[in-house]
Motif scaffolding. Structure first.
Motif: not given
Length: 208
Positions: A1-9
């Motif tokens: 499963m692939q996700l587009i994620a942004d963990f550093h905000i």
């Protein structure tokens, strides 16, 4: 499963950030950009943690979603954006006769795990209320140990590793290798953040 994620905000509790960095706006703009999972940032700050508890709920998978009353219309659909509890910590300490300045990102699966880490940091004298990204006089290796002690499901990522200042491999205040920084716990580093301004072909030349 692939996700587009942004963990550093970061949240509106961090210095020099927008006052609209609130969960409902983060979810909305994540939808515009096609980001499916967003890091909350700043879970070490008690004010932000309280706001997250008020506005989000568990989706049963270790992620959070906005409560219906806070959802805004989004291209991903109401409630489709998910949040993961994250925090960046600035570690400034002395080792080997040199001042080290290293930023690290911590990911946890739930509020209880975040609160365990926060209690440990406060008990060590950490000031978690002055900034969403707290500055601690704590060795990065010791922070990693605390994160692992609090839960085996917690995750630790050295941040923007090529930044000259404030990174594990920074030329001004970092180390020459991950092993030098994290010592016996370096096998627990499975992911690094290269940073937005780095050059991918240069990164591909390096083996960690």
């Amino acid at each position: 499963m692939q996700l587009i994620a942004d963990f550093h905000i970061h949240s509106h509790f961090s210095r020099a950030t927008s006052k609209t960095l609130a969960p409902e706006y983060l979810a909305y703009y994540a939808g515009l950009k096609g980001i499916q999972v967003v890091g909350t940032g700043d879970f070490t700050h008690p004010g932000w943690l309280a706001e997250l508890k008020e506005k989000t709920e568990s989706d049963g998978s270790g992620l959070l979603r906005l409560k219906k009353e806070y959802q805004k219309s989004s291209p991903l659909g109401n409630g489709e954006t998910r949040f993961l509890l994250t925090a960046e910590i600035s570690n400034i300490y002395k080792r080997g006769g040199q001042v080290r300045k290293v930023h690290n990102v911590v990911l946890v699966p739930g509020f209880e795990d975040a609160e365990k880490i926060n209690r440990r940091l406060v008990n060590l004298g950490g000031n978690l209320t002055s900034d969403g990204r707290p500055i601690l006089g704590l060795d990065s290796r010791d922070l990693l140990e605390i994160v692992l002690d609090c839960s085996e499901n917690n995750y630790f990522i050295p941040a923007h590793i090529w930044t000259p200042w404030f990174s594990v491999l920074g030329s001004k205040s970092g180390f020459d290798s991950l092993d030098a920084c994290f010592a016996d716990l370096s096998p627990h580093i499975h992911t690094i953040e290269t940073g937005l301004s780095t050059h991918p072909p240069m990164n591909w030349l390096c083996s960690f």
